[in-house]
Design a protein around this motif. Sequence first.
Motif, PDB file in Angstrom:
ATOM      1  N   MET A 198       0.849  -1.169   0.000  1.00  0.00           N
ATOM      2  CA  MET A 198       0.000   0.000   0.000  1.00  0.00           C
ATOM      3  C   MET A 198       0.898   1.236   0.000  1.00  0.00           C
ATOM      4  O   MET A 198       1.815   1.346   0.794  1.00  0.00           O
ATOM      5  CB  MET A 198      -0.884  -0.025   1.256  1.00  0.00           C
ATOM      6  CG  MET A 198      -1.724   1.196   1.415  1.00  0.00           C
ATOM      7  SD  MET A 198      -2.767   1.232   2.896  1.00  0.00           S
ATOM      8  CE  MET A 198      -3.904  -0.062   2.568  1.00  0.00           C
ATOM      9  N   ASN A 199       0.595   2.166  -0.877  1.00  0.00           N
ATOM     10  CA  ASN A 199       1.349   3.416  -0.917  1.00  0.00           C
ATOM     11  C   ASN A 199       0.551   4.527  -0.228  1.00  0.00           C
ATOM     12  O   ASN A 199      -0.546   4.296   0.284  1.00  0.00           O
ATOM     13  CB  ASN A 199       1.757   3.783  -2.347  1.00  0.00           C
ATOM     14  CG  ASN A 199       0.553   4.020  -3.242  1.00  0.00           C
ATOM     15  OD1 ASN A 199      -0.510   4.431  -2.800  1.00  0.00           O
ATOM     16  ND2 ASN A 199       0.728   3.783  -4.530  1.00  0.00           N
ATOM     17  N   LYS A 200       1.097   5.732  -0.209  1.00  0.00           N
ATOM     18  CA  LYS A 200       0.469   6.834   0.507  1.00  0.00           C
ATOM     19  C   LYS A 200      -0.917   7.168  -0.051  1.00  0.00           C
ATOM     20  O   LYS A 200      -1.860   7.406   0.720  1.00  0.00           O
ATOM     21  CB  LYS A 200       1.381   8.067   0.461  1.00  0.00           C
ATOM     22  CG  LYS A 200       0.892   9.206   1.317  1.00  0.00           C
ATOM     23  CD  LYS A 200       1.899  10.346   1.344  1.00  0.00           C
ATOM     24  CE  LYS A 200       1.389  11.503   2.173  1.00  0.00           C
ATOM     25  NZ  LYS A 200       2.351  12.604   2.231  1.00  0.00           N
ATOM     26  N   THR A 201      -1.063   7.151  -1.363  1.00  0.00           N
ATOM     27  CA  THR A 201      -2.357   7.466  -1.979  1.00  0.00           C
ATOM     28  C   THR A 201      -3.411   6.445  -1.585  1.00  0.00           C
ATOM     29  O   THR A 201      -4.551   6.807  -1.264  1.00  0.00           O
ATOM     30  CB  THR A 201      -2.218   7.521  -3.520  1.00  0.00           C
ATOM     31  OG1 THR A 201      -1.214   8.475  -3.855  1.00  0.00           O
ATOM     32  CG2 THR A 201      -3.526   7.908  -4.174  1.00  0.00           C
ATOM     33  N   GLU A 202      -3.040   5.177  -1.597  1.00  0.00           N
ATOM     34  CA  GLU A 202      -3.981   4.125  -1.203  1.00  0.00           C
ATOM     35  C   GLU A 202      -4.340   4.251   0.281  1.00  0.00           C
ATOM     36  O   GLU A 202      -5.491   4.020   0.657  1.00  0.00           O
ATOM     37  CB  GLU A 202      -3.384   2.751  -1.493  1.00  0.00           C
ATOM     38  CG  GLU A 202      -3.226   2.477  -2.981  1.00  0.00           C
ATOM     39  CD  GLU A 202      -2.355   1.269  -3.298  1.00  0.00           C
ATOM     40  OE1 GLU A 202      -2.469   0.764  -4.429  1.00  0.00           O
ATOM     41  OE2 GLU A 202      -1.569   0.835  -2.428  1.00  0.00           O
ATOM     42  N   LEU A 203      -3.384   4.625   1.098  1.00  0.00           N
ATOM     43  CA  LEU A 203      -3.648   4.828   2.522  1.00  0.00           C
ATOM     44  C   LEU A 203      -4.611   5.997   2.727  1.00  0.00           C
ATOM     45  O   LEU A 203      -5.536   5.907   3.540  1.00  0.00           O
ATOM     46  CB  LEU A 203      -2.337   5.065   3.278  1.00  0.00           C
ATOM     47  CG  LEU A 203      -2.446   5.263   4.787  1.00  0.00           C
ATOM     48  CD1 LEU A 203      -3.119   4.073   5.461  1.00  0.00           C
ATOM     49  CD2 LEU A 203      -1.068   5.494   5.388  1.00  0.00           C
ATOM     50  N   ILE A 204      -4.419   7.053   1.995  1.00  0.00           N
ATOM     51  CA  ILE A 204      -5.322   8.210   2.077  1.00  0.00           C
ATOM     52  C   ILE A 204      -6.738   7.786   1.694  1.00  0.00           C
ATOM     53  O   ILE A 204      -7.712   8.173   2.355  1.00  0.00           O
ATOM     54  CB  ILE A 204      -4.818   9.376   1.198  1.00  0.00           C
ATOM     55  CG1 ILE A 204      -3.559   9.980   1.818  1.00  0.00           C
ATOM     56  CG2 ILE A 204      -5.888  10.442   1.001  1.00  0.00           C
ATOM     57  CD1 ILE A 204      -2.818  10.945   0.917  1.00  0.00           C
ATOM     58  N   ASP A 205      -6.880   6.978   0.646  1.00  0.00           N
ATOM     59  CA  ASP A 205      -8.199   6.482   0.237  1.00  0.00           C
ATOM     60  C   ASP A 205      -8.847   5.673   1.353  1.00  0.00           C
ATOM     61  O   ASP A 205     -10.043   5.808   1.624  1.00  0.00           O
ATOM     62  CB  ASP A 205      -8.086   5.627  -1.025  1.00  0.00           C
ATOM     63  CG  ASP A 205      -7.703   6.438  -2.257  1.00  0.00           C
ATOM     64  OD1 ASP A 205      -7.840   7.682  -2.230  1.00  0.00           O
ATOM     65  OD2 ASP A 205      -7.251   5.825  -3.252  1.00  0.00           O
TER      66      ASP A 205
END
Length: 91
Positions: free
Chosen positions: A1-8
């Motif tokens: 999981m990257n930062k964008t996926e974590l934000i989602d």
Amino acid sequence: MNKTELIDKIAAGAGLTKADSKKALDAAIEAIKGALVAGEKVALVGFGTFAVNEKPAREGINPATKQKIQIAAKKVAKFKAGAELAEAVNK
């Protein structure tokens, strides 16, 4: 999981907009970073503890030339998983 996926995931789980979730995540990361720079521990019960470890200067070997070199002392960030996180990962 990257930062964008974590934000989602944060946005979906907390019912926030993606912009607000990004601001919250960035603020949390900056708060943890600031505490570590100040030499403090950050303990999140059930998740884990962030701390700074000091590594002393030591002697090493350059693998290319086999020459002895001095490795400078430095500080490193360390994370130790809490009991609940460790248990959840091992299920």
